[in-house]
Design a protein around this motif. Structure first.
Motif, PDB file in Angstrom:
ATOM      1  N   HIS B 180       0.811  -1.222   0.000  1.00 48.14           N
ATOM      2  CA  HIS B 180       0.000   0.000   0.000  1.00 48.14           C
ATOM      3  C   HIS B 180       0.841   1.267   0.000  1.00 48.14           C
ATOM      4  N   ALA B 278      -6.544   0.093   9.523  1.00 47.01           N
ATOM      5  CA  ALA B 278      -5.398   0.862   9.027  1.00 47.01           C
ATOM      6  C   ALA B 278      -4.630   1.427  10.205  1.00 47.01           C
ATOM      7  N   SER B 294      -2.263  -0.964   5.763  1.00 57.10           N
ATOM      8  CA  SER B 294      -3.663  -1.050   5.381  1.00 57.10           C
ATOM      9  C   SER B 294      -3.952  -2.539   5.283  1.00 57.10           C
ATOM     10  N   ASN B 325      -6.671   1.203  -0.364  1.00 56.97           N
ATOM     11  CA  ASN B 325      -5.605   1.703   0.498  1.00 56.97           C
ATOM     12  C   ASN B 325      -6.261   2.471   1.638  1.00 56.97           C
ATOM     13  N   ARG B 326      -6.535   1.758   2.730  1.00 58.12           N
ATOM     14  CA  ARG B 326      -7.348   2.357   3.789  1.00 58.12           C
ATOM     15  C   ARG B 326      -6.688   3.569   4.432  1.00 58.12           C
TER      16      ARG B 326
END
Lengths: 363, 630
Positions: B180, B278, B294, B325-326
């Motif tokens: 990420h 996250a 993430s 992609n938190r």
């Protein structure tokens, strides 16, 4: 011809339309070979041509008087868009994309190719011709502003074309020879300042033009290979799909800027004569339209569009044959490419509108 | 209306016909000029094609020299202490020029006699060859083993149109751990090509096959890519290279060094243990991102070697959304983590001070309304000051505070902390989150703002949404008394073989001004007490720590609960459970690390999220002490 004929009613000049159609057809045949027989690319180009033709028909419906009225609005709209590109254009990747219609991308600089000749025609025809000194200077301002903005993008090729479109109108307007001479001198002197705007690769191109052997690995290679392709074609060419230069990948930019070399290699001098004849017929039909236009604005606009169309052809062929430096100008209606096709067709649309909106005195 | 009206008087005096005659003369002249120039072109072409035909025909036949671009070697990516995170592994692939093949199925059948070619290889080949020019090479098999290369070499004379091509493939040794932040490279597609040509880089990418797609691989593409090289080669009539005549070596891309602290990163991702969530940790002083997790995640190596449609679809359709992609794109209600920020905004606006107390009976009502806004503590907190309200996370106090501040001042105040804006982290794709305002509601919902919406904004519910990276940036701002620094993943770059590092300049945007700098201390003290005072919502996580840290828990509700109903964790489906949040920084006196932690549907922030922060801080400070002792 009379006012009630079909062509006049739907504002289409069939002679011009037929010539353009034949030219596009020839273009697609050359493109199929130049693209390495990529039929998808040819379909794609055909779609673009079709859309551009529709665009032409649409533009042909606009009476010239309206163009005259809207000239200032169109011009400033274009300049503002260019300013926006200049200010926000570099922010992120892909930000320079203005209107992505999937198949066609709209660039404000393309709009200027039409807007500049319109505004200059409109401005110059508003007073008696030939233009006085001050009016010429002001016309130059109308041209220079967008040209500088476009050159800064940097898109030297398009900037050049916009400038040419504007100057063509001034020439037709009867710019006196005295001024013409001084303009030539001024533009010769302004080349160094143009140099300042150029990116490194553009400077390189000019240097390469002056001495192609100096850079045989880079841009000089393009010209050397292009000349070999043209020269080896002979009178009848090597035959369609048989060009060795293009198919063994010696010739760069085969389907775009250097497509004329493919034509020469595969169809030879004969093919060149055919294509240049079609181009000439289109140009002389357009000049005929300009000649018979019914007021100064229409005459100037039609003449300007026609002259600049010729200059495109001349610059491209001059570049491919090694007589002019390599500037990224495509061969009109034959090179593969999006927006410029639409602009060209819009120009023809204006010509058709000018021709079919004439009023005849009743006898 | 005419924009340029003809001068009437002039027109009467002069004759339209002379004007027209002048223009017609010019049009005649143009025609003659055009004829002249066409003649020039034709004579030039005539001299090339006919007069010099022999010369050029010979040249064309002898034309065995070709310019081939050489792809530059992509820069490597390292962690700050030199661990390789992205490298280029040599690989061999079997490539074919479609134009030279009459029957591809037959060729594949024959090749299968010596080398394994799977269905997915054929699928990829068909996909790629549709996009390329017919005389360009298309890979049929990738990642050949040495054995396979040898086998093919022996039989090469049977396959004149097939080549083994040596190349590099991007490899990520840590795989899914850092995808990420690092992103991955994948084959250049059509939209990449458009971007490349728009940036005037077409020639620079003429030999490049892969391009950065996400993370720093994407955002630092211009550094990583390098400059193309060229070789002038001699080819035979079939276009095969016989020898190299001249060579301009490509320039390798620059190497990147990330700010990521690998050991902290690992602790963080282990603490999440595959749950959705996250974690992001930054150094508040310079915005360096120390951990970027993430979860769940996926393997970037699949993408660099060309992911099969099947695997890609299963990633896309996974309920846990591993591709999201938190850290920069996950949008969460901030819950009670918004309270310290609101507290500061209130202090700065003179709405609250530490002497003033509010009575908390366990619920709040707006004047003239029946609706009870409930506190998480049913029996209420009693007399509550701002300090107590942060430490025990009293909802009623903040309902009241938000109401007194009003939406406009809340919006202005929280904007300064970067809520509702991108953090400016050095990778693409960030979400804005959402900081609601009257204007936003009018534009998006065609409604006026209701006072009740201000009330619930006081506890970070309602419309407000933040991304973890926004939260950590805002937390850093508290830690540094108002410094707003852009978070960044890349520490510096260097060229291959170069000693030392060119550091990326860190970008402090501005400093948040408050009327009295003591306000910062008040809020920080309360956040410290959250962790270190008995009764603080995260006091268990602060027990026996060897350093002091400050934090704030949050529990973000996803579903509304009826007035009389009770929230019972065990009754609720997993994806409707509360999100657990925690923001923190340490050490309190001179902060070196700030974190934002979100565990989706994890339950309470104090129970689930705060212990993760403690683990991370322990790891961070223990490691730092170890290195400083060395």
């Amino acid at each position: 011809m009379n006012e009630n004929s079909l062509g006049y009613r739907i504002h289409i000049d069939f002679i011009l339309l037929a010539l353009i159609f034949v030219l596009c057809l020839c273009g697609l045949i050359i493109l199929y070979s130049a693209s390495g027989q990529n039929i998808d690319l040819v379909y794609n180009q055909a779609t673009k041509l079709f859309i551009a033709l529709l665009c032409m028909i649409l533009v042909a419906q606009v009476p010239p008087a309206n163009l005259n009225r809207l000239s200032l609005l169109l011009y400033f709209f274009g300049v503002i868009l260019l300013l926006l590109v200049a200010i926000f254009g570099d922010v992120g990747k892909g930000a320079q994309r203005w209107l992505d219609l999937k198949i066609l991308r709209f660039q404000p600089s393309e709009l200027m190719k039409i807007a500049v000749p319109i505004i200059v025609s409109s401005y110059l025809s508003s007073r008696f011709l030939p233009p006085k000194f001050l009016r010429i200077v002001l016309s130059f301002v109308f041209i220079i502003v967008p040209v500088v903005l476009i050159a800064k993008q940097p898109d030297l090729g398009t900037a050049l074309l916009v400038a040419i479109a504007g100057f063509s109108v001034i020439f037709i307007a009867g710019l006196s020879w005295r001024y013409l001479l001084s303009v030539s001198i001024i533009s010769a002197l302004s080349i160094p300042s143009l140099w300042h705007f150029m990116r490194e690769y553009q400077k390189q191109r000019v240097l390469t033009f002056l001495d192609p052997e100096k850079d045989p690995l880079g841009a000089g290679y393009h010209i050397i290979q292009s000349k070999i392709a043209i020269g080896s074609g002979g009178f009848y060419g090597k035959g369609w799909l048989n060009g060795t230069q293009s198919h063994l990948e010696f010739l760069p930019e085969r389907s775009t800027d250097f497509i004329f070399a493919v034509l020469c290699e595969e169809f030879g001098m004969f093919g060149v004569l055919v294509i240049l004849s079609i181009y000439s017929l289109i140009i002389f039909r357009a000049l005929y339209i300009a000649y018979n236009a019914q007021d100064a604005f229409r005459q100037l606009l039609a003449g300007g569009i026609t002259l600049s169309f010729f200059v495109y052809i001349f610059v491209n062929i001059g570049m491919v044959t090694g007589q002019l430096p390599v500037v990224g100008i495509p061969l009109p209606l034959i090179s593969y490419g999006g927006t410029s096709i639409v602009t060209l067709m819009a120009g023809f649309g204006i010509l058709m509108s000018i021709h079919t909106n004439r009023k005849f005195l009743k006898r | 209306m005419d924009l340029f009206p003809k001068d009437k008087v002039e027109f009467i005096l002069k004759d339209r016909d002379t004007e027209s005659a002048l223009i017609k003369k010019r049009i005649h002249l143009s025609g003659l000029l055009i004829l002249l120039f066409v003649t020039i072109l034709l004579s030039r072409i005539f001299s090339l094609t006919v007069l010099e035909n022999d010369h050029y025909t010979t040249k064309s036949k002898e034309n065995r020299q070709k310019i081939l671009p050489i792809a530059p070697i992509r820069g490597l990516i390292y962690s700050r202490d030199g661990v390789v995170l992205a490298e280029n592994k040599p690989t061999y692939s079997l490539e074919v020029i479609p134009e030279k093949i009459s029957d591809i199925d037959l060729l594949i059948e024959e090749l299968r006699g010596i080398i394994h070619i799977g269905e997915e290889d054929i699928e990829r080949f068909k996909k790629l060859s549709g996009k390329k020019r017919r005389f360009e090479r298309v890979p049929l098999r990738i990642n050949l083993s040495e054995n396979e290369v040898a086998l093919f070499s022996i039989n090469r004379h049977l396959f004149s149109s097939v080549d083994v091509v040596e190349g590099f493939i991007r490899h990520y040794p840590l795989g899914e751990e850092l995808v990420h932040s690092i992103g991955y490279v994948a084959r250049i597609d059509e939209s990449d090509l458009r971007n490349i040509s728009k940036l005037d880089k077409s020639s620079s990418y003429s030999a490049t096959t892969h391009i950065g797609k996400l993370g720093v691989e994407e955002s630092y593409e211009s550094y990583l890519h390098g400059e193309v090289g060229y070789q002038k080669v001699e080819v035979n009539a079939e276009g095969r290279v016989i020898r190299v005549l001249e060579r301009i070596a490509p320039q390798s891309g620059k190497n990147l060094y990330l700010t990521i602290n690998l050991s902290l990163q690992r602790i963080a991702s282990e603490s999440l243990g595959g749950r959705r969530g996250a974690i992001v940790a930054v150094d508040p002083r310079d915005g360096n991102i120390l951990a970027f997790v993430s979860s769940p995640t996926y393997d970037p190596n699949k993408f660099s070697s060309g992911i099969s449609a099947e695997s890609y679809n299963s990633l896309l359709s996974s309920k846990d959304k591993p591709l999201l992609n938190r850290v920069i794109q996950g949008k969460y209600p901030p819950g009670s983590t918004i309270k310290p920020f609101l507290g500061l905004v209130a202090l700065d606006n003179g709405i609250s001070n530490n002497e003033e107390e509010v009575w908390c009976p366990g619920w709040f009502t707006l004047q003239g309304h029946e609706h009870r806004y409930r506190d998480w503590k049913k029996e209420g907190h009693g007399h509550t000051s701002l300090d107590k309200a942060i430490v025990q996370s009293c909802d009623v106090f903040f309902y009241n505070l938000a109401y007194e501040l009003g939406i406009d001042r809340i919006y202005a105040g929280l904007s300064k902390f970067g809520f509702g804006e991108v953090s400016g982290v050095d990778i693409y794709g960030e979400s804005f989150g959402l900081l609601p305002s009257r204007e936003w509601k009018r534009n998006n919902m065609q409604q006026v703002w209701f006072p009740g919406e201000t009330v619930i904004l006081g506890i970070g519910q309602g419309y407000a949404l933040t991304t973890p990276i926004q939260l950590v940036k805002a937390t850093s701002a508290i830690a540094t008394n108002g410094l707003m620094v852009k978070p960044r993943l890349v520490l510096g770059i260097n060229s291959p073989g170069e000693e030392g590092l060119t550091l990326m300049s860190n970008s402090t945007e501005n400093k948040i001004d408050v009327k009295n700098s003591l306000f910062w201390d008040e809020i920080i003290d309360s956040m410290e007490s959250v962790v270190h005072r008995a009764g603080g919502t995260a006091w268990r996580s602060g027990l026996n720590a060897e350093y002091f840290f400050a934090g704030k828990t949050g529990t973000a509700q996803i579903i509304g609960i009826d007035q009389e109903e009770e929230y019972k964790e065990e009754d609720i489906a997993d994806e409707l459970k509360d999100h657990a949040l925690f923001i923190a920084f340490a050490p309190v006196k001179k902060p070196e690390i700030a974190v934002a932690i979100i565990v989706e549907n994890g339950g309470g922030g104090s129970k689930v999220a705060a212990p993760i922060a403690r683990k991370m801080f322990d790891n961070y400070f223990v490691n730092r002490d170890l290195t400083s002792r060395e």
